[in-house]
Design a protein around this motif. Structure first.
Motif, PDB file in Angstrom:
ATOM      1  N   ALA A 144       0.831  -1.207   0.000  1.00  0.00           N
ATOM      2  CA  ALA A 144       0.000   0.000   0.000  1.00  0.00           C
ATOM      3  C   ALA A 144       0.864   1.254   0.000  1.00  0.00           C
ATOM      4  CB  ALA A 144      -0.946  -0.001   1.201  1.00  0.00           C
ATOM      5  N   ALA A 145       1.951   1.253   0.755  1.00  0.00           N
ATOM      6  CA  ALA A 145       2.849   2.412   0.782  1.00  0.00           C
ATOM      7  C   ALA A 145       3.508   2.618  -0.575  1.00  0.00           C
ATOM      8  CB  ALA A 145       3.904   2.232   1.869  1.00  0.00           C
ATOM      9  N   ILE A 146       3.883   1.538  -1.238  1.00  0.00           N
ATOM     10  CA  ILE A 146       4.470   1.638  -2.585  1.00  0.00           C
ATOM     11  C   ILE A 146       3.451   2.238  -3.553  1.00  0.00           C
ATOM     12  CG2 ILE A 146       5.327   0.287  -4.553  1.00  0.00           C
ATOM     13  CD1 ILE A 146       6.386  -1.740  -2.382  1.00  0.00           C
ATOM     14  N   ALA A 147       2.219   1.723  -3.494  1.00  0.00           N
ATOM     15  CA  ALA A 147       1.160   2.208  -4.385  1.00  0.00           C
ATOM     16  C   ALA A 147       0.824   3.667  -4.102  1.00  0.00           C
ATOM     17  CB  ALA A 147      -0.089   1.336  -4.245  1.00  0.00           C
ATOM     18  N   ALA A 148       0.772   4.049  -2.820  1.00  0.00           N
ATOM     19  CA  ALA A 148       0.452   5.432  -2.452  1.00  0.00           C
ATOM     20  C   ALA A 148       1.516   6.383  -2.970  1.00  0.00           C
ATOM     21  CB  ALA A 148       0.320   5.564  -0.938  1.00  0.00           C
ATOM     22  N   ARG A 149       2.755   6.012  -2.795  1.00  0.00           N
ATOM     23  CA  ARG A 149       3.857   6.866  -3.270  1.00  0.00           C
ATOM     24  C   ARG A 149       3.800   7.027  -4.788  1.00  0.00           C
ATOM     25  NH1 ARG A 149       9.937   6.377  -1.108  1.00  0.00           N
ATOM     26  NH2 ARG A 149      10.593   8.418  -1.833  1.00  0.00           N
ATOM     27  N   ALA A 150       3.493   5.953  -5.486  1.00  0.00           N
ATOM     28  CA  ALA A 150       3.390   6.032  -6.949  1.00  0.00           C
ATOM     29  C   ALA A 150       2.214   6.904  -7.368  1.00  0.00           C
ATOM     30  CB  ALA A 150       3.250   4.624  -7.542  1.00  0.00           C
ATOM     31  N   PRO A 196       5.397   5.049  10.532  1.00  0.00           N
ATOM     32  CA  PRO A 196       4.460   4.537   9.524  1.00  0.00           C
ATOM     33  C   PRO A 196       4.661   5.197   8.163  1.00  0.00           C
ATOM     34  CG  PRO A 196       3.328   5.921  11.133  1.00  0.00           C
ATOM     35  CD  PRO A 196       4.738   5.792  11.585  1.00  0.00           C
ATOM     36  N   ALA A 197       4.670   4.394   7.123  1.00  0.00           N
ATOM     37  CA  ALA A 197       4.744   4.916   5.758  1.00  0.00           C
ATOM     38  C   ALA A 197       3.344   5.348   5.345  1.00  0.00           C
ATOM     39  CB  ALA A 197       5.262   3.837   4.806  1.00  0.00           C
ATOM     40  N   PRO A 198       3.201   6.497   4.702  1.00  0.00           N
ATOM     41  CA  PRO A 198       1.860   6.954   4.325  1.00  0.00           C
ATOM     42  C   PRO A 198       1.223   6.035   3.290  1.00  0.00           C
ATOM     43  CG  PRO A 198       3.552   8.435   3.466  1.00  0.00           C
ATOM     44  CD  PRO A 198       4.238   7.408   4.307  1.00  0.00           C
ATOM     45  N   ALA A 199      -0.009   5.618   3.574  1.00  0.00           N
ATOM     46  CA  ALA A 199      -0.737   4.748   2.651  1.00  0.00           C
ATOM     47  C   ALA A 199      -2.219   5.077   2.672  1.00  0.00           C
ATOM     48  CB  ALA A 199      -0.511   3.287   3.017  1.00  0.00           C
ATOM     49  N   GLU A 200      -2.571   6.300   3.087  1.00  0.00           N
ATOM     50  CA  GLU A 200      -3.971   6.702   3.158  1.00  0.00           C
ATOM     51  C   GLU A 200      -4.595   6.634   1.768  1.00  0.00           C
ATOM     52  OE1 GLU A 200      -1.469   8.923   4.102  1.00  0.00           O
ATOM     53  OE2 GLU A 200      -1.499   8.412   6.215  1.00  0.00           O
ATOM     54  N   GLY A 201      -5.820   6.159   1.711  1.00  0.00           N
ATOM     55  CA  GLY A 201      -6.537   6.108   0.445  1.00  0.00           C
ATOM     56  C   GLY A 201      -6.188   4.918  -0.431  1.00  0.00           C
ATOM     57  N   VAL A 202      -5.403   3.979   0.082  1.00  0.00           N
ATOM     58  CA  VAL A 202      -4.995   2.804  -0.697  1.00  0.00           C
ATOM     59  C   VAL A 202      -5.377   1.549   0.077  1.00  0.00           C
ATOM     60  CG1 VAL A 202      -3.066   1.553  -1.735  1.00  0.00           C
ATOM     61  CG2 VAL A 202      -3.053   4.053  -1.717  1.00  0.00           C
ATOM     62  N   ARG A 203      -6.037   0.622  -0.622  1.00  0.00           N
ATOM     63  CA  ARG A 203      -6.356  -0.680  -0.046  1.00  0.00           C
ATOM     64  C   ARG A 203      -5.770  -1.755  -0.960  1.00  0.00           C
ATOM     65  NH1 ARG A 203     -10.323   2.351  -0.246  1.00  0.00           N
ATOM     66  NH2 ARG A 203     -11.503   1.287  -1.835  1.00  0.00           N
ATOM     67  N   ILE A 204      -5.083  -2.693  -0.361  1.00  0.00           N
ATOM     68  CA  ILE A 204      -4.433  -3.777  -1.101  1.00  0.00           C
ATOM     69  C   ILE A 204      -5.034  -5.096  -0.659  1.00  0.00           C
ATOM     70  CG2 ILE A 204      -2.251  -5.000  -1.505  1.00  0.00           C
ATOM     71  CD1 ILE A 204      -2.299  -2.225  -2.771  1.00  0.00           C
ATOM     72  N   THR A 205      -5.316  -5.953  -1.610  1.00  0.00           N
ATOM     73  CA  THR A 205      -5.787  -7.303  -1.322  1.00  0.00           C
ATOM     74  C   THR A 205      -4.846  -8.279  -2.026  1.00  0.00           C
ATOM     75  OG1 THR A 205      -8.061  -6.496  -1.304  1.00  0.00           O
ATOM     76  CG2 THR A 205      -7.747  -8.871  -1.454  1.00  0.00           C
ATOM     77  N   VAL A 206      -4.284  -9.199  -1.244  1.00  0.00           N
ATOM     78  CA  VAL A 206      -3.384 -10.209  -1.802  1.00  0.00           C
ATOM     79  C   VAL A 206      -3.974 -11.577  -1.507  1.00  0.00           C
ATOM     80  CG1 VAL A 206      -1.062 -11.184  -1.798  1.00  0.00           C
ATOM     81  CG2 VAL A 206      -1.373  -8.729  -1.458  1.00  0.00           C
ATOM     82  N   ASP A 207      -4.108 -12.387  -2.539  1.00  0.00           N
ATOM     83  CA  ASP A 207      -4.583 -13.759  -2.372  1.00  0.00           C
ATOM     84  C   ASP A 207      -3.357 -14.672  -2.416  1.00  0.00           C
ATOM     85  OD1 ASP A 207      -5.798 -16.220  -2.364  1.00  0.00           O
ATOM     86  OD2 ASP A 207      -6.802 -15.968  -4.309  1.00  0.00           O
ATOM     87  N   HIS A 208      -2.889 -15.086  -1.232  1.00  0.00           N
ATOM     88  CA  HIS A 208      -1.692 -15.927  -1.151  1.00  0.00           C
ATOM     89  C   HIS A 208      -2.007 -17.394  -1.455  1.00  0.00           C
ATOM     90  CE1 HIS A 208       0.916 -12.772   0.323  1.00  0.00           C
ATOM     91  NE2 HIS A 208       0.008 -12.447   1.219  1.00  0.00           N
TER      92      HIS A 208
END
Length: 145
Positions: free
Chosen positions: A31-37, A71-83
């Motif tokens: 989520a932090a990676i996606a938020a930064r991008a 904490p790394a900022p990740a507001e507004g991002v939701r990640i779903t991983v199916d392991h």
């Protein structure tokens, strides 16, 4: 890069990190990676957490502060991983506010491309879906008319 992401690994019983080792990247890291991008895309005024996102953010921040982590900022991002799938499948949802000076649809597509690229580069997993929800248009906050 100035950000350090912590990942967990499972190591085979013999203690080696050979082909049997498995890296598990936690959803908050992705989520932090996606938020930064996403915030780096021109036309994105900011990410906008909904009520669920705010509750998750508070809980995650408290957990990380207790453990002494920033904490790394990740507001507004939701990640779903199916392991359970092989390979793991990943999807992302981005809630954002677009600048009133850009076409919202074009900004949304650019966010999808950039988040997909950044997550795949950082984790090796290309998201199956990146859903971008434009929650608002910021008409005045990003520049004068």
């Amino acid at each position: 890069m100035d950000t350090v992401f912590v990942m967990a690994t499972t190591v085979p019983d013999d203690g080696t990190r050979g082909p049997g080792a498995q890296w598990v990247i936690a959803e908050p890291v992705i989520a932090a990676i996606a938020a930064r991008a996403a915030v780096g895309v021109p036309g994105v005024a900011r990410l906008e957490p909904g009520l669920t996102g705010l509750a998750s953010q508070v809980a995650r921040s408290v957990r990380q502060k207790i453990n002494g982590l920033a904490p790394a900022p990740a507001e507004g991002v939701r990640i779903t991983v199916d392991h359970s799938a092989v390979p793991s499948s990943l999807s992302a949802s981005i809630d954002m506010v677009a600048s009133g000076h850009d076409q919202a649809g074009a900004v949304g597509r650019a966010v999808q491309r950039e988040v997909t690229r950044a997550v795949a580069d950082a984790t090796g997993l290309a998201p199956q879906a990146v859903v971008v929800s434009i929650m608002d248009i910021d008409l005045y906050g990003t520049g004068a008319w």
